[in-house]
Scaffold this motif. Sequence first.
Motif, PDB file in Angstrom:
ATOM      1  N   GLN A 189       0.820  -1.204   0.000  1.00 32.08           N
ATOM      2  CA  GLN A 189       0.000   0.000   0.000  1.00 32.08           C
ATOM      3  C   GLN A 189       0.861   1.263   0.000  1.00 32.08           C
ATOM      4  O   GLN A 189       0.518   2.258  -0.655  1.00 32.08           O
ATOM      5  CB  GLN A 189      -0.937  -0.008   1.207  1.00 32.08           C
ATOM      6  CG  GLN A 189      -2.039  -1.052   1.118  1.00 32.08           C
ATOM      7  CD  GLN A 189      -2.815  -1.184   2.409  1.00 32.08           C
ATOM      8  OE1 GLN A 189      -2.346  -0.804   3.481  1.00 32.08           O
ATOM      9  NE2 GLN A 189      -4.016  -1.717   2.324  1.00 32.08           N
ATOM     10  N   ALA A 190       1.966   1.232   0.734  1.00 34.56           N
ATOM     11  CA  ALA A 190       2.879   2.379   0.737  1.00 34.56           C
ATOM     12  C   ALA A 190       3.476   2.595  -0.649  1.00 34.56           C
ATOM     13  O   ALA A 190       3.611   3.741  -1.112  1.00 34.56           O
ATOM     14  CB  ALA A 190       3.978   2.166   1.774  1.00 34.56           C
ATOM     15  N   TRP A 191       3.820   1.503  -1.322  1.00 38.18           N
ATOM     16  CA  TRP A 191       4.364   1.610  -2.675  1.00 38.18           C
ATOM     17  C   TRP A 191       3.308   2.171  -3.640  1.00 38.18           C
ATOM     18  O   TRP A 191       3.599   3.038  -4.464  1.00 38.18           O
ATOM     19  CB  TRP A 191       4.836   0.240  -3.148  1.00 38.18           C
ATOM     20  CG  TRP A 191       5.213   0.195  -4.594  1.00 38.18           C
ATOM     21  CD1 TRP A 191       4.416  -0.169  -5.639  1.00 38.18           C
ATOM     22  CD2 TRP A 191       6.473   0.565  -5.173  1.00 38.18           C
ATOM     23  NE1 TRP A 191       5.084  -0.078  -6.825  1.00 38.18           N
ATOM     24  CE2 TRP A 191       6.361   0.386  -6.573  1.00 38.18           C
ATOM     25  CE3 TRP A 191       7.684   1.012  -4.650  1.00 38.18           C
ATOM     26  CZ2 TRP A 191       7.403   0.638  -7.445  1.00 38.18           C
ATOM     27  CZ3 TRP A 191       8.729   1.266  -5.520  1.00 38.18           C
ATOM     28  CH2 TRP A 191       8.580   1.081  -6.896  1.00 38.18           C
ATOM     29  N   GLU A 192       2.068   1.673  -3.542  1.00 33.52           N
ATOM     30  CA  GLU A 192       1.003   2.143  -4.415  1.00 33.52           C
ATOM     31  C   GLU A 192       0.706   3.616  -4.188  1.00 33.52           C
ATOM     32  O   GLU A 192       0.458   4.366  -5.138  1.00 33.52           O
ATOM     33  CB  GLU A 192      -0.261   1.302  -4.200  1.00 33.52           C
ATOM     34  CG  GLU A 192      -0.141  -0.126  -4.714  1.00 33.52           C
ATOM     35  CD  GLU A 192      -1.352  -0.956  -4.372  1.00 33.52           C
ATOM     36  OE1 GLU A 192      -2.173  -0.478  -3.543  1.00 33.52           O
ATOM     37  OE2 GLU A 192      -1.492  -2.070  -4.917  1.00 33.52           O
ATOM     38  N   ARG A 193       0.731   4.046  -2.920  1.00 38.73           N
ATOM     39  CA  ARG A 193       0.486   5.460  -2.629  1.00 38.73           C
ATOM     40  C   ARG A 193       1.596   6.329  -3.213  1.00 38.73           C
ATOM     41  O   ARG A 193       1.332   7.422  -3.728  1.00 38.73           O
ATOM     42  CB  ARG A 193       0.378   5.675  -1.121  1.00 38.73           C
ATOM     43  CG  ARG A 193       0.271   7.134  -0.713  1.00 38.73           C
ATOM     44  CD  ARG A 193      -0.005   7.297   0.762  1.00 38.73           C
ATOM     45  NE  ARG A 193      -1.335   6.827   1.125  1.00 38.73           N
ATOM     46  CZ  ARG A 193      -1.868   6.978   2.343  1.00 38.73           C
ATOM     47  NH1 ARG A 193      -1.166   7.571   3.302  1.00 38.73           N
ATOM     48  NH2 ARG A 193      -3.076   6.543   2.596  1.00 38.73           N
ATOM     49  N   ALA A 194       2.826   5.840  -3.150  1.00 40.98           N
ATOM     50  CA  ALA A 194       3.956   6.632  -3.650  1.00 40.98           C
ATOM     51  C   ALA A 194       3.994   6.682  -5.172  1.00 40.98           C
ATOM     52  O   ALA A 194       4.455   7.666  -5.752  1.00 40.98           O
ATOM     53  CB  ALA A 194       5.265   6.063  -3.108  1.00 40.98           C
ATOM     54  N   THR A 195       3.530   5.621  -5.834  1.00 41.60           N
ATOM     55  CA  THR A 195       3.646   5.544  -7.297  1.00 41.60           C
ATOM     56  C   THR A 195       2.351   5.862  -8.027  1.00 41.60           C
ATOM     57  O   THR A 195       2.340   5.858  -9.272  1.00 41.60           O
ATOM     58  CB  THR A 195       4.110   4.135  -7.708  1.00 41.60           C
ATOM     59  OG1 THR A 195       3.152   3.152  -7.236  1.00 41.60           O
ATOM     60  CG2 THR A 195       5.475   3.821  -7.139  1.00 41.60           C
ATOM     61  N   ASN A 196       1.262   6.131  -7.320  1.00 42.26           N
ATOM     62  CA  ASN A 196      -0.023   6.347  -7.983  1.00 42.26           C
ATOM     63  C   ASN A 196       0.021   7.540  -8.929  1.00 42.26           C
ATOM     64  O   ASN A 196      -0.375   7.451 -10.101  1.00 42.26           O
ATOM     65  CB  ASN A 196      -1.120   6.539  -6.937  1.00 42.26           C
ATOM     66  CG  ASN A 196      -2.505   6.607  -7.570  1.00 42.26           C
ATOM     67  OD1 ASN A 196      -2.959   5.667  -8.189  1.00 42.26           O
ATOM     68  ND2 ASN A 196      -3.167   7.743  -7.407  1.00 42.26           N
ATOM     69  N   ALA A 197       0.515   8.685  -8.441  1.00 39.72           N
ATOM     70  CA  ALA A 197       0.568   9.890  -9.285  1.00 39.72           C
ATOM     71  C   ALA A 197       1.490   9.720 -10.492  1.00 39.72           C
ATOM     72  O   ALA A 197       1.102  10.065 -11.620  1.00 39.72           O
ATOM     73  CB  ALA A 197       0.990  11.091  -8.440  1.00 39.72           C
ATOM     74  N   PRO A 198       2.705   9.173 -10.319  1.00 35.87           N
ATOM     75  CA  PRO A 198       3.549   8.964 -11.503  1.00 35.87           C
ATOM     76  C   PRO A 198       2.925   8.020 -12.525  1.00 35.87           C
ATOM     77  O   PRO A 198       3.076   8.224 -13.739  1.00 35.87           O
ATOM     78  CB  PRO A 198       4.842   8.367 -10.915  1.00 35.87           C
ATOM     79  CG  PRO A 198       4.878   8.850  -9.509  1.00 35.87           C
ATOM     80  CD  PRO A 198       3.462   8.893  -9.075  1.00 35.87           C
ATOM     81  N   MET A 199       2.220   6.982 -12.058  1.00 35.62           N
ATOM     82  CA  MET A 199       1.601   6.055 -12.988  1.00 35.62           C
ATOM     83  C   MET A 199       0.469   6.715 -13.759  1.00 35.62           C
ATOM     84  O   MET A 199       0.280   6.479 -14.966  1.00 35.62           O
ATOM     85  CB  MET A 199       1.079   4.823 -12.232  1.00 35.62           C
ATOM     86  CG  MET A 199       2.175   3.908 -11.735  1.00 35.62           C
ATOM     87  SD  MET A 199       3.156   3.255 -13.106  1.00 35.62           S
ATOM     88  CE  MET A 199       4.393   2.321 -12.211  1.00 35.62           C
ATOM     89  N   ILE A 200      -0.317   7.554 -13.095  1.00 37.02           N
ATOM     90  CA  ILE A 200      -1.382   8.289 -13.788  1.00 37.02           C
ATOM     91  C   ILE A 200      -0.775   9.204 -14.853  1.00 37.02           C
ATOM     92  O   ILE A 200      -1.257   9.278 -15.986  1.00 37.02           O
ATOM     93  CB  ILE A 200      -2.224   9.092 -12.789  1.00 37.02           C
ATOM     94  CG1 ILE A 200      -3.033   8.149 -11.884  1.00 37.02           C
ATOM     95  CG2 ILE A 200      -3.160  10.053 -13.508  1.00 37.02           C
ATOM     96  CD1 ILE A 200      -3.851   8.865 -10.834  1.00 37.02           C
TER      97      ILE A 200
END
Length: 275
Positions: free
Chosen positions: A31-42
């Motif tokens: 979850q920490a990884w997803e929160r950190a990478t969500n904006a760059p992936m979008i």
Amino acid sequence: MSHVTSESEPTAHSKSGVETSDSRPVLTRRQAWERATNAPMILLAVCFVGIYAWYVLDTGASPELDVWLTRTDVAIWVVFAADFAIRLWLSTNRWRFVRTHPLELLIVLLPPFRPVRLVRAALLLIDTVNRRTVTRARMAVFVATSSVLVVLLCSLAFFDAEYGVADSKIDSFGDALWWAMVSVTTVGYGDVYPVTTEGRFVALILMTFGIGLISFAIGTTTSWVMDQLRSVERSAKRTDIEIGLLAEEIRALRAEVAAFARSTADFRAETDRMP
């Protein structure tokens, strides 16, 4: 800062080894990884769609642009594949992660080449929006965004497949957008239709996913309206109950006033009879 722990450690411990309550959210490593990478992936997915739209709408593009787009597609595929692998590795229940993340799995399994650019573009954007879909409001945003994306991407793919082909009804991107709108809303005037195999494939995707998303959006809106109506009905019932109680109090008050008036009249009558 939020706490980060493994998925099998739901509680925090003090130095003495006693479990302590913590009001702050405890995030797993995934979850920490997803929160950190969500904006760059979008941002990455939006960039890919922008590049894809540029390639499709620029009808006079050179072959070098096609090569550049293919390389960009491969690079984005590698990034998303690496992201999926990292999230899978950070998950304690990896089989459950695979079963509950079919979009990400499809993004990795689909080859990064032109015939499936439409599907990959849709999956990239829908997946990045879906990562933060939890509440009903976010689900409504997800469905609305997905519906717009499906119409837009199918319009681009349809234009790419049909423009410049013999007997084609597509003379501009506006024609392709018009076709997508009348198709996804099941109107189907028949003035624009695919004449190529690629165009028919795009139409199949639009009919399969687009109509489902639009129907889901209509169902979600209808459900929201019904909830609002039920809320109004409950408020009306509470108002009726309160009005009934108020009417009873008014009747009781009137009875007390009438009794007081009678007692006052009797008292005056007795006073008048006194010598």
